[in-house]
Design a protein around this motif. Structure first.
Motif, PDB file in Angstrom:
ATOM      1  N   LEU A 291      37.747  47.759  32.471  1.00  0.00           N
ATOM      2  CA  LEU A 291      36.840  46.666  32.823  1.00  0.00           C
ATOM      3  C   LEU A 291      36.389  45.975  31.535  1.00  0.00           C
ATOM      4  N   VAL A 292      36.679  44.679  31.458  1.00  0.00           N
ATOM      5  CA  VAL A 292      36.309  43.871  30.295  1.00  0.00           C
ATOM      6  C   VAL A 292      35.228  42.889  30.738  1.00  0.00           C
ATOM      7  N   LYS A 293      34.127  42.902  30.009  1.00  0.00           N
ATOM      8  CA  LYS A 293      32.996  42.041  30.360  1.00  0.00           C
ATOM      9  C   LYS A 293      32.550  41.261  29.128  1.00  0.00           C
ATOM     10  N   ALA A 294      32.344  39.958  29.304  1.00  0.00           N
ATOM     11  CA  ALA A 294      31.901  39.093  28.213  1.00  0.00           C
ATOM     12  C   ALA A 294      30.620  38.387  28.633  1.00  0.00           C
ATOM     13  N   ASP A 295      29.564  38.591  27.847  1.00  0.00           N
ATOM     14  CA  ASP A 295      28.272  37.945  28.085  1.00  0.00           C
ATOM     15  C   ASP A 295      27.890  37.131  26.862  1.00  0.00           C
ATOM     16  N   LEU A 296      27.177  36.051  27.113  1.00  0.00           N
ATOM     17  CA  LEU A 296      26.660  35.223  26.023  1.00  0.00           C
ATOM     18  C   LEU A 296      25.138  35.276  26.056  1.00  0.00           C
ATOM     19  N   GLN A 297      24.573  35.808  24.990  1.00  0.00           N
ATOM     20  CA  GLN A 297      23.123  35.947  24.880  1.00  0.00           C
ATOM     21  C   GLN A 297      22.568  34.800  24.053  1.00  0.00           C
ATOM     22  N   THR A 298      21.649  34.015  24.650  1.00  0.00           N
ATOM     23  CA  THR A 298      20.966  32.944  23.939  1.00  0.00           C
ATOM     24  C   THR A 298      19.499  33.335  23.752  1.00  0.00           C
ATOM     25  N   SER A 299      18.745  32.432  23.215  1.00  0.00           N
ATOM     26  CA  SER A 299      17.322  32.716  22.993  1.00  0.00           C
ATOM     27  C   SER A 299      16.533  32.785  24.287  1.00  0.00           C
ATOM     28  N   SER A 300      17.097  32.252  25.390  1.00  0.00           N
ATOM     29  CA  SER A 300      16.336  32.188  26.633  1.00  0.00           C
ATOM     30  C   SER A 300      17.003  32.877  27.814  1.00  0.00           C
ATOM     31  N   GLN A 301      18.313  33.151  27.717  1.00  0.00           N
ATOM     32  CA  GLN A 301      18.998  33.713  28.870  1.00  0.00           C
ATOM     33  C   GLN A 301      20.255  34.461  28.437  1.00  0.00           C
ATOM     34  N   ARG A 302      20.796  35.225  29.388  1.00  0.00           N
ATOM     35  CA  ARG A 302      22.048  35.955  29.184  1.00  0.00           C
ATOM     36  C   ARG A 302      23.018  35.531  30.278  1.00  0.00           C
ATOM     37  N   LEU A 303      24.182  35.015  29.886  1.00  0.00           N
ATOM     38  CA  LEU A 303      25.137  34.448  30.816  1.00  0.00           C
ATOM     39  C   LEU A 303      26.392  35.307  30.859  1.00  0.00           C
ATOM     40  N   ASN A 304      26.929  35.506  32.054  1.00  0.00           N
ATOM     41  CA  ASN A 304      28.183  36.221  32.243  1.00  0.00           C
ATOM     42  C   ASN A 304      29.331  35.219  32.221  1.00  0.00           C
ATOM     43  N   LEU A 305      30.242  35.364  31.255  1.00  0.00           N
ATOM     44  CA  LEU A 305      31.348  34.428  31.092  1.00  0.00           C
ATOM     45  C   LEU A 305      32.675  34.983  31.570  1.00  0.00           C
ATOM     46  N   SER A 306      32.715  36.187  32.059  1.00  0.00           N
ATOM     47  CA  SER A 306      33.972  36.799  32.489  1.00  0.00           C
ATOM     48  C   SER A 306      34.516  36.098  33.718  1.00  0.00           C
ATOM     49  N   ALA A 307      35.829  35.857  33.694  1.00  0.00           N
ATOM     50  CA  ALA A 307      36.463  35.197  34.839  1.00  0.00           C
ATOM     51  C   ALA A 307      36.508  36.112  36.047  1.00  0.00           C
ATOM     52  N   SER A 308      36.639  37.412  35.808  1.00  0.00           N
ATOM     53  CA  SER A 308      36.706  38.370  36.910  1.00  0.00           C
ATOM     54  C   SER A 308      35.905  39.611  36.544  1.00  0.00           C
ATOM     55  N   ASN A 309      35.183  40.135  37.516  1.00  0.00           N
ATOM     56  CA  ASN A 309      34.388  41.338  37.308  1.00  0.00           C
ATOM     57  C   ASN A 309      35.037  42.588  37.900  1.00  0.00           C
ATOM     58  N   SER A 310      36.280  42.457  38.322  1.00  0.00           N
ATOM     59  CA  SER A 310      36.985  43.607  38.906  1.00  0.00           C
ATOM     60  C   SER A 310      37.778  44.326  37.817  1.00  0.00           C
ATOM     61  N   ALA A 311      37.921  45.614  37.956  1.00  0.00           N
ATOM     62  CA  ALA A 311      38.613  46.437  36.962  1.00  0.00           C
ATOM     63  C   ALA A 311      40.120  46.382  37.179  1.00  0.00           C
ATOM     64  N   VAL A 312      40.848  46.512  36.059  1.00  0.00           N
ATOM     65  CA  VAL A 312      42.310  46.598  36.109  1.00  0.00           C
ATOM     66  C   VAL A 312      42.692  48.054  36.360  1.00  0.00           C
ATOM     67  N   ALA A 313      43.618  48.265  37.278  1.00  0.00           N
ATOM     68  CA  ALA A 313      43.944  49.640  37.707  1.00  0.00           C
ATOM     69  C   ALA A 313      44.450  50.486  36.554  1.00  0.00           C
ATOM     70  N   GLU A 314      45.421  49.980  35.780  1.00  0.00           N
ATOM     71  CA  GLU A 314      45.942  50.761  34.667  1.00  0.00           C
ATOM     72  C   GLU A 314      46.523  49.833  33.606  1.00  0.00           C
ATOM     73  N   LEU A 315      46.608  50.360  32.410  1.00  0.00           N
ATOM     74  CA  LEU A 315      47.154  49.614  31.279  1.00  0.00           C
ATOM     75  C   LEU A 315      48.089  50.538  30.517  1.00  0.00           C
ATOM     76  N   LYS A 316      49.377  50.176  30.511  1.00  0.00           N
ATOM     77  CA  LYS A 316      50.384  51.006  29.874  1.00  0.00           C
ATOM     78  C   LYS A 316      50.339  50.849  28.353  1.00  0.00           C
TER      79      LYS A 316
END
Length: 421
Positions: free
Chosen positions: A98-123
């Motif tokens: 699961l890869v998650k990208a957030d942007l923290q500013t002085s007033s808020q925290r924004l979720n920039l990830s295109a998808s919040n679902s986990a990838v089953a496996e990575l070879k």
């Protein structure tokens, strides 16, 4: 536990790169005269250099593009784009990534990830890629937080994250000025002129694609930034609308109250919302930015409880000959008035008619047109004065001097006499 050692134990590697437009490659041409010791050596080398332009080798700009070598500057109104890659450096299969990208500013925290679902496996030797976009709307410190969680083949759940701090700078300095214009003699609406001064405070030129004013619901706007040229208007700044670093431009707009608001004198009072500026520009290789100001406000001119304006008045009148004017009286208060009109003669202005007549009741925000007759006894530019309104309910008197000016001429003066004067 050592932090660095803990980082080395992770099976996945995280890489983040900002996506920006490339720049034109520049080189430093070296030339000399033919009689110098190198002769034509430098010229031959530049001809075979792939970064130079054929036939214009001495030009600093080349035909190649250069990818950004550092993060660079990001300005308010631009779109922040970043490439995120998670690579499996190990020799085992990793699950539930699961890869998650957030942007923290002085007033808020924004979720920039295109998808919040986990990838089953990575070879092994495979990667997960993602591109995020965000239109920057705040200045100051921003922190991009990238977090990765995964499960090893032994069922162990691991987690790590990285922080990338950057500053968002201000690209433009915008200053506004308001000019209140009294209504002309053929209209009862008040015009408001807005002057917007826009300065480029970056280090690179800008192409100003659009600078417009979005008016509020109370006003209609007319742009005054073009000059008549044939069938179409031409911009006052020319065909190439470039704004060099630290240069300033002035944009002018005229706002008029809509008819439904102009007739209600009590509506446009005090602090009123004019609208907001919408600015769109482009930088190197067409990178676009957009900035909208907050709602612009101005203090509407105060007319007191009663406003007296002129609807019709002649420009020139004859000496000692009566002429007609039409006044408009508007109740700007929130109460009903019972008005009495008094006409007081001055040294040069003499009113015709009965003074002290009853005008009747006038409701809030209502108005009435009043025809009057007067004459002047002095030549030249004379001020119309001497009107007085009294509210019998509150026993309050309102005096009006210098309502307008009129040019008084003598009809018996010959043209030869005027020329001698």
């Amino acid at each position: 536990m050592d932090v660095n050692q803990a980082k080395q134990e992770h099976l996945l590697a995280l890489k983040v790169m900002r996506l920006t437009k490339p720049t034109l490659f520049t080189n430093m041409p070296v030339t000399c005269e033919e009689r110098d010791l190198p002769g034509d050596l430098f010229g031959q080398l530049m001809k075979v250099d792939p970064s130079t332009i054929k036939g214009a080798e001495a030009l600093m700009l080349g035909e190649m593009l250069t990818l950004p070598q550092n993060f660079g500057n990001i300005f308010l109104g631009e779109t922040f784009s970043s490439y995120i890659s998670v690579h499996n450096d190990s020799k085992q299969v990793v699950k539930d990534i699961l890869v998650k990208a957030d942007l923290q500013t002085s007033s808020q925290r924004l979720n920039l990830s295109a998808s919040n679902s986990a990838v089953a496996e990575l070879k092994p030797k495979c990667c997960i890629d993602d591109v995020i976009h965000h239109e920057v709307k705040e200045i100051g410190t921003h922190i991009l937080v990238c977090a990765v969680s995964y499960t090893t083949r032994y069922g162990e759940k691991l987690y790590f994250r990285k922080f990338f701090k950057f500053q968002v700078l201000k690209p433009l300095d915008v200053k506004t000025k308001f000019y209140n214009a009294e209504s002309d003699l053929s209209s009862v609406t008040d015009e408001v002129f807005l002057e917007a001064q826009i300065q480029n405070i970056t280090t690179s030129p800008m192409f100003m694609e659009k600078v417009s004013l979005e008016p509020s619901m109370m006003y209609n706007v007319t742009e005054l930034n073009t000059v008549a040229c044939g069938d179409q208007g031409e911009s006052t700044f020319g065909k190439m609308s470039f704004l060099q670093p630290m240069d300033t431009r002035q944009y002018l707009y005229c706002l008029k109250p809509k008819p439904e608001f102009a007739e209600k004198a009590g509506v446009i009072k005090g602090v009123t919302v004019i609208g907001k500026l919408d600015i769109v520009w482009k930088t190197n290789l067409g990178e676009r930015g957009r900035l909208q100001t907050s709602q612009l406000q101005r203090m509407a001119p105060g007319y007191g409880d009663i406003r007296l304006s002129l609807e019709i008045i002649p420009d020139t009148v004859n000496l000692e000959e009566p002429f007609d004017i039409i006044c408009k009286i508007t109740n700007c208060s929130e109460r009903t008035m019972d008005l009495v009109l008094e006409m007081c003669n001055t040294r040069s202005v003499h009113w015709c008619g009965v003074s002290g007549r009853q005008l009747g009741k006038l409701n809030p925000s209502a108005s009435l047109s009043l025809p009057l007759k007067l004459l002047t006894s002095v030549q030249g530019l004379q001020s119309i004065s001497g009107l007085r309104l009294t509210d019998t309910f509150l026993k309050r008197t309102y005096e009006y001097d210098d309502i307008a000016q009129v040019c008084v001429v003598c009809p018996y003066t010959s043209n030869e006499t005027l020329n001698n004067i």
